[in-house]
Design an enzyme around this catalytic site. Structure first.
Site, PDB file in Angstrom:
ATOM      1  CB  SER A   1      10.594  39.967 -13.619  1.00 26.33           C
ATOM      2  OG  SER A   1      10.766  40.379 -14.946  1.00 26.33           O
ATOM      3  CB  THR A   2      12.832  39.282  -8.440  1.00 21.91           C
ATOM      4  OG1 THR A   2      13.906  40.175  -8.732  1.00 21.91           O
ATOM      5  CG2 THR A   2      13.190  37.896  -8.938  1.00 21.91           C
TER       6      THR A   2
END
Lengths: 106, 577
Positions: free
Chosen positions: B289-290
């Site tokens: 998700s980063t």
């Protein structure tokens, strides 16, 4: 003639004395260089020692384990914003000063 | 008158005798001074002169405050001359006691048919001193430069180390080898009959110059904080390892780079090469998700999305190219800001699809993914970002949620620094300046902008969303009282080498962010490799971010600007300078 001979002898003596002096100084320089190398080595050793002893890991370890210190909790730290009008701020105007409130020991 | 003749005869005899003697001397002189002159002069020279190769000491490495991190000290090395030893066993016994080496081993070396053998090299200075008191015949010492890393484990992955002959083998020691290495010089010394050095004529003799010194951007204290907190997190989550990189977002200067597990460069013998690999740059992992941060940057910059744009999150399930994408919670309608805050995979996939593969690829490249950051350390990998022509049907969606890409922690923190830095991507660096042996500056690093992947306006909008992701979203454990924190969590499944698919048990939990959001002073990535139990980036990595930032900010002179309610009015304030 005698004067001339005398001059030659004197200048030869001076020359020899100079040569001897040069050799003597040469040895002295060498000795001092060795001495300097020893001192430099000692300085390098001490520098490494200082670095080792001042390492944050070691200091933190000593502070917590030997002196019983600890990281202040959030409620033990009060940040005071020092305004420009305060009389004690001439040097530190605008910077935050950290105050650790005294915590009575249990 | 007989006697007078007799005397005359004798005089003549003596004269002849003397002349003969003198002619012998003259012949010998002629032989020595004329016939054998060349040969004998050469022989004398060999005895008077001694050629030695001297090497200037290797340069010192210090941190940004001038604290010594690596330095050379001349230490004794012991050698033996087996041919001139009468009692090798006795000598070996004496030496073994002082050097703490087995006497048999020394004896074996001393019994070799050679005129020179090393017994022990680069000893501790104390051992050398106790050796001097021994004074054994046929045993000698020479001084050699030995590399010391006085801080032990601290910064080992960045510093690397130098080999026995003083050559840089890993890390900065290797990268800056040409600067650090001392000058080599061949010197011819004159010796007298006793073997003492005579100062040569002409006074031009000068030793070889020392190697250059490096001053790093690393701050010893911040580095210590990062390593301590990372080790603690790796221990409590029983993870395989972890990485923390702290960067100054406005310049790209690296303040700390911690890799767990650590190693001591002073004690390398028992370690495998795997242990000292700087995994912050050599190992790419799927970021998860980063990556949504940079997908969001592209969408905002291209005006595909606004923070308030509504995105339908399909109640937690969406089919793309025949496969199903899940969210960790069932969401209905979300604003685009909420997509990032709550880290919705479906929202991110839809954003990527709206951007299209070419625009997505272009922006991710612009943020530096798929290329080296060119940080000044050896062994950096470019990670993996394939060309869109090699993408599958699901790739746009996958890449938007941080799958099918490989990034290094260094790339991630550099890209995040660009968000913190008003959209300008900086080149990361570790060496601030290089000074020669006399302290003159040879090189001074100036911050270097690589490019601008997004406008200042977009960076500001994105920053506000990332503040929301910490304040209201998955990064809540990164909240730092008194500071505004912006950041994003990530949890990525690792690829199982056995099946080639995603592992159900092996994760990388990460957090990347910066603080204070209004005037970023540090950007940081935290990645915890294979934590046991709860593996969410928000649970394992975000707390590390908070703890490091909490201690590092005051160390960097950054204090909270929040007004404090002060309840000490009735007493005179105690001022502590």
């Amino acid at each position: 003639m005698k004067v001339l001979m005398g001059l030659v002898v004197v200048s030869l003596l001076v020359y020899v004395a100079e040569r001897v002096d040069i050799v003597r100084l040469g040895y002295q320089i060498e000795r001092l260089k060795t001495e300097r190398a020893v001192l430099q080595r000692e300085r390098d050793e001490l520098r490494v020692k200082v670095s080792k002893l001042s390492s944050p890991e070691r200091i933190a370890h000593l502070a917590t384990d030997r002196l019983g210190m600890m990281q202040p909790r959030k409620d033990q730290v009060v940040l005071v914003h020092v305004g420009p009008l305060s009389p004690v701020t001439s040097g530190t105007a605008g910077s935050g000063i950290q105050l650790a409130r005294h915590v009575p020991s249990k | 008158m007989k006697s007078a003749d007799q005397f005359r005869g004798r005089r003549i005899g003596i004269a002849i005798l003397l002349m003969m003697a003198f002619s012998v001397v003259l012949c010998r002189l002629y032989q020595l001074q004329v016939l054998q002159a060349g040969e004998l002069t050469a022989k004398a020279d060999r005895q008077h002169r001694k050629a030695v190769v001297l090497e200037g000491p290797r340069g010192t490495i210090v941190d940004r405050q001038g604290k010594v991190l690596a330095a050379n000290v001349d230490v004794p090395s012991v050698f033996g001359v087996p041919t001139s030893l009468e009692d090798p066993a006795g000598v070996a016994k004496d030496l073994g006691r002082v050097l703490h080496i087995k006497a048999d081993e020394i004896e074996r070396r001393l019994k070799q048919e050679r005129s020179f053998v090393w017994i022990a090299r680069k000893l501790d200075p104390e051992v050398g001193r106790s050796l001097e008191t021994l004074s054994l015949d046929g045993i000698g010492t020479v001084m050699e430069g030995r590399r010391f890393y006085p801080k032990g484990f601290l910064l080992a992955h960045v510093l690397g180390f130098a080999g026995l002959d003083g050559q840089g083998l890993e890390g900065l020691e290797r990268r800056y080898e040409p600067y650090l290495r001392g000058e080599k010089q061949m010197l011819v010394l004159q010796r007298d009959a006793l073997g003492r050095t005579v100062f040569p004529k002409g006074l031009q003799e000068q030793g070889p110059s020392a190697g250059h010194n490096l001053a790093l951007t690393i701050d010893e204290v911040v580095q210590y904080i990062a390593e301590k907190e990372l080790d603690e997190a790796v221990r409590t989550t029983r993870a395989k390892g972890g990485i923390v990189v702290v960067m100054e977002p406005k310049t790209g200067a690296v303040l700390a780079l911690a890799v767990s597990p650590r190693f001591d460069p002073n004690e390398l013998k028992s370690l495998s090469a795997d242990r000292w690999r700087n995994r912050a740059l050599t190992d790419a992992y799927e970021p998860g998700s980063t990556m949504k941060v940079f997908v969001a940057a592209a969408a905002l910059e291209e005006k595909v999305m606004k923070p308030t744009t509504s995105v339908y999150a399909e109640n937690g399930e969406m089919t793309v190219a025949g496969t199903v994408i899940h969210d960790h919670e069932r969401y209905g309608w979300l604003t685009f800001s909420q997509v990032i805050e709550k880290s919705s995979n479906i929202g991110a996939a839809k954003t990527g699809i709206a951007l299209g593969e070419h625009r997505l690829y272009r922006y991710l490249r612009a943020f530096g993914f798929g290329e080296r950051t060119d940080v000044d350390l050896p062994g950096e990998m470019a990670g993996l970002l394939r060309d869109p022509k090699d993408w599958g049907r699901r790739s746009v969606a996958s890449i938007s949620m941080g799958q099918e890409v490989g990034v290094t922690p260094m790339q991630l923190v550099t890209a995040m620094s660009a968000v913190a830095n008003g959209g300008l991507l900086m080149k990361p660096y570790l060496v601030q300046s290089i000074l020669d042996g006399r302290g003159r500056v040879v090189y001074d690093a100036a911050p270097q902008a690589k490019r601008r992947p997004m406008s200042q306006e977009t960076a500001r909008t994105l920053g506000a969303i990332l503040e929301g992701a910490v304040a209201r979203g998955t990064g809540a454990k990164a909240i730092l009282p008194g500071f505004r924190v912006a950041g994003k969590t990530g949890t990525a499944q690792k690829i199982d080498p056995a099946t080639g698919g995603y592992s159900a048990t092996k994760f990388v939990g990460s957090f990347v962010g910066y603080v204070p959001a209004e005037d970023p002073r540090l950007a940081m990535v935290v990645a915890i490799d294979e934590p046991q139990g709860e593996a969410w980036g928000g649970a394992v990595a975000a707390p590390v971010f908070r703890r490091v930032a909490e201690q590092a900010l005051p160390a960097l002179g950054v204090y909270s600007q929040e007004p404090v309610k002060f309840a000490m009015a009735e007493r005179a304030p105690v001022l502590v300078p």
